[in-house]
Design a protein around this motif. Structure first.
Motif, mmCIF file in Angstrom:
data_model
loop_
_atom_site.group_PDB
_atom_site.id
_atom_site.type_symbol
_atom_site.label_atom_id
_atom_site.label_comp_id
_atom_site.label_asym_id
_atom_site.label_seq_id
_atom_site.Cartn_x
_atom_site.Cartn_y
_atom_site.Cartn_z
ATOM 1 N N ALA A 1 0.903 -1.303 0.022
ATOM 2 C CA ALA A 1 0.022 0.024 0.139
ATOM 3 C C ALA A 1 0.910 1.222 -0.103
ATOM 4 C CB ALA A 1 -0.974 -0.077 1.105
ATOM 5 N N ARG A 2 2.093 1.406 0.666
ATOM 6 C CA ARG A 2 2.920 2.386 0.835
ATOM 7 C C ARG A 2 3.439 2.557 -0.569
ATOM 8 N NH1 ARG A 2 6.968 1.618 3.098
ATOM 9 N NH2 ARG A 2 7.069 -0.096 4.119
ATOM 10 N N HIS A 3 4.049 1.480 -1.060
ATOM 11 C CA HIS A 3 4.518 1.790 -2.287
ATOM 12 C C HIS A 3 3.602 2.107 -3.292
ATOM 13 C CE1 HIS A 3 8.228 -0.849 -0.687
ATOM 14 N NE2 HIS A 3 8.132 0.279 -0.206
ATOM 15 N N GLN A 4 2.359 1.692 -3.453
ATOM 16 C CA GLN A 4 1.594 1.971 -4.385
ATOM 17 C C GLN A 4 1.432 3.494 -4.511
ATOM 18 O OE1 GLN A 4 0.228 0.001 -6.671
ATOM 19 N NE2 GLN A 4 -0.856 1.772 -7.632
ATOM 20 N N SER A 5 1.489 4.111 -3.040
ATOM 21 C CA SER A 5 1.190 5.613 -3.173
ATOM 22 C C SER A 5 2.342 6.408 -3.751
ATOM 23 C CB SER A 5 1.096 5.851 -1.747
ATOM 24 O OG SER A 5 2.498 5.970 -1.255
ATOM 25 N N LEU A 6 3.557 5.562 -4.230
ATOM 26 C CA LEU A 6 4.577 6.476 -4.876
ATOM 27 C C LEU A 6 4.286 6.239 -6.242
ATOM 28 C CD1 LEU A 6 7.808 4.915 -3.041
ATOM 29 C CD2 LEU A 6 6.421 7.040 -2.564
ATOM 30 N N THR A 7 3.408 5.568 -6.875
ATOM 31 C CA THR A 7 2.839 5.616 -8.438
ATOM 32 C C THR A 7 2.811 7.232 -8.899
ATOM 33 O OG1 THR A 7 1.916 3.479 -8.100
ATOM 34 C CG2 THR A 7 1.474 4.963 -10.161
ATOM 35 N N ALA A 8 2.183 7.876 -8.033
ATOM 36 C CA ALA A 8 2.036 9.306 -8.472
ATOM 37 C C ALA A 8 3.198 10.186 -8.617
ATOM 38 C CB ALA A 8 0.841 10.069 -7.728
ATOM 39 N N ILE A 9 4.206 9.598 -7.701
ATOM 40 C CA ILE A 9 5.316 10.467 -7.449
ATOM 41 C C ILE A 9 5.997 10.350 -8.671
ATOM 42 C CG2 ILE A 9 7.349 10.677 -6.095
ATOM 43 C CD1 ILE A 9 5.836 10.289 -3.437
ATOM 44 N N ASP A 10 6.099 8.782 -9.200
ATOM 45 C CA ASP A 10 7.037 8.434 -10.238
ATOM 46 C C ASP A 10 6.521 9.181 -11.470
ATOM 47 O OD1 ASP A 10 8.436 6.565 -8.773
ATOM 48 O OD2 ASP A 10 7.077 5.053 -9.362
ATOM 49 N N ALA A 11 5.295 9.656 -11.397
ATOM 50 C CA ALA A 11 4.944 10.285 -12.693
ATOM 51 C C ALA A 11 5.025 11.921 -12.501
ATOM 52 C CB ALA A 11 3.412 10.153 -12.703
ATOM 53 N N MET A 12 5.593 12.306 -11.671
ATOM 54 C CA MET A 12 5.927 13.866 -11.601
ATOM 55 C C MET A 12 7.125 14.297 -12.278
ATOM 56 S SD MET A 12 5.809 14.407 -7.311
ATOM 57 C CE MET A 12 4.040 14.334 -6.365
ATOM 58 N N SER A 13 7.123 15.664 -12.633
ATOM 59 C CA SER A 13 8.545 16.108 -13.407
ATOM 60 C C SER A 13 9.435 16.417 -12.215
ATOM 61 C CB SER A 13 7.906 17.336 -14.361
ATOM 62 O OG SER A 13 7.688 18.335 -13.093
ATOM 63 N N GLY A 14 10.525 16.702 -12.547
ATOM 64 C CA GLY A 14 11.661 17.170 -11.416
ATOM 65 C C GLY A 14 11.255 18.268 -10.529
ATOM 66 N N THR A 15 10.567 19.280 -11.265
ATOM 67 C CA THR A 15 10.212 20.378 -10.348
ATOM 68 C C THR A 15 8.864 20.002 -9.492
ATOM 69 O OG1 THR A 15 10.890 21.969 -12.009
ATOM 70 C CG2 THR A 15 9.151 22.671 -10.384
ATOM 71 N N GLU A 16 8.076 19.149 -10.204
ATOM 72 C CA GLU A 16 6.845 18.727 -9.045
ATOM 73 C C GLU A 16 7.497 18.041 -7.990
ATOM 74 O OE1 GLU A 16 3.443 18.480 -12.767
ATOM 75 O OE2 GLU A 16 4.652 16.588 -12.045
ATOM 76 N N PHE A 17 8.358 17.109 -8.473
ATOM 77 C CA PHE A 17 8.919 16.066 -7.194
ATOM 78 C C PHE A 17 9.614 17.237 -5.980
ATOM 79 C CE2 PHE A 17 12.486 13.322 -5.686
ATOM 80 C CZ PHE A 17 11.788 12.566 -4.808
ATOM 81 N N GLU A 18 10.262 18.482 -6.464
ATOM 82 C CA GLU A 18 10.910 19.141 -5.464
ATOM 83 C C GLU A 18 9.813 19.946 -4.716
ATOM 84 O OE1 GLU A 18 14.664 20.004 -8.351
ATOM 85 O OE2 GLU A 18 13.015 21.538 -8.053
#
Length: 213
Positions: free
Chosen positions: A75-92
């Motif tokens: 469940a925790r790792h599934q929540s990272l799916t959206a993070i993987d789709a972020m751009s570099g700026t969005e991640f920052e």
């Protein structure tokens, strides 16, 4: 639910106990015709019969705890799916948002041209300057030592970091980068720790204790 083997062991234990009880009763009523069974023999017999039951129960409990742990991790790792789709700026910006959520004062929420290796700059609740480098990698890629070296070249000399933090979407850091981080007191946040952070663990739980006084 008890396994068939466990049930059989229980039946054996009950049978042993019942048989011994009958012998004890008989020994009391028929005298020397039925020698008494010592209590120690009864306890030994019951212990021997029940031991597999206890082992089976521990094994089932361990398996259930592992299953729940695997579900929680998934469940925790599934929540990272959206993070993987972020751009570099969005991640920052996302990392800056987590810092703000945890009570850190955010002075810089994203990097860019001329950031000199600092993507997010914050002050922790205890007043320490925390400088964060945010790097998105494919999960299977390890963070190499040179990336960490470049960050260290500016984190303290330029940005006056008390605590440099390197956060990544990758699962792991290379041996070189881990050794460098250990020697230079850099906090490494890999994909697994990021998943915990994203799900409510405060950033200050990852930071070293503040020096006294």
């Amino acid at each position: 639910m008890a396994t068939p083997a466990a049930v059989r062991h229980v039946v054996v234990a009950v049978a042993v106990g019942g048989a011994v009880a009958l012998v004890e009763t008989a020994s009391g009523s028929l005298g020397s015709l039925w020698p008494a069974v010592p209590a120690s023999a009864l306890l030994a017999a019951l212990g021997s019969a029940l031991r597999p039951v206890l082992r089976a129960g521990r094994a089932e409990q361990h398996a259930e705890l592992k299953r729940l742990d695997d579900l929680e991790r998934a469940a925790r790792h599934q929540s990272l799916t959206a993070i993987d789709a972020m751009s570099g700026t969005e991640f920052e910006l996302f990392i800056a948002g987590l810092c703000h959520r945890d009570g850190f004062t955010v002075h810089q929420s994203r990097g860019g041209a001329g950031d000199l290796g600092a993507d997010v700059i914050t002050d922790s609740p205890d007043g320490r300057r925390v400088v964060i480098q945010c790097k998105r990698y494919k999960p299977g890629n390890a963070v190499p030592g040179p990336d960490l070296q470049r960050f260290l070249g500016t984190a303290r000399p330029i940005h006056n970091a008390d605590v440099p933090v390197f956060v990544t979407t990758a699962w792991r850091f290379t041996k070189q980068s881990r050794e460098l981080a250990a020697g230079q007191h850099v906090v490494l946040i890999d994909r697994d720790l990021l998943s915990h952070w994203n799900n409510g663990v405060s950033l200050d739980k990852y930071l070293p204790a503040a020096p006294p006084g």
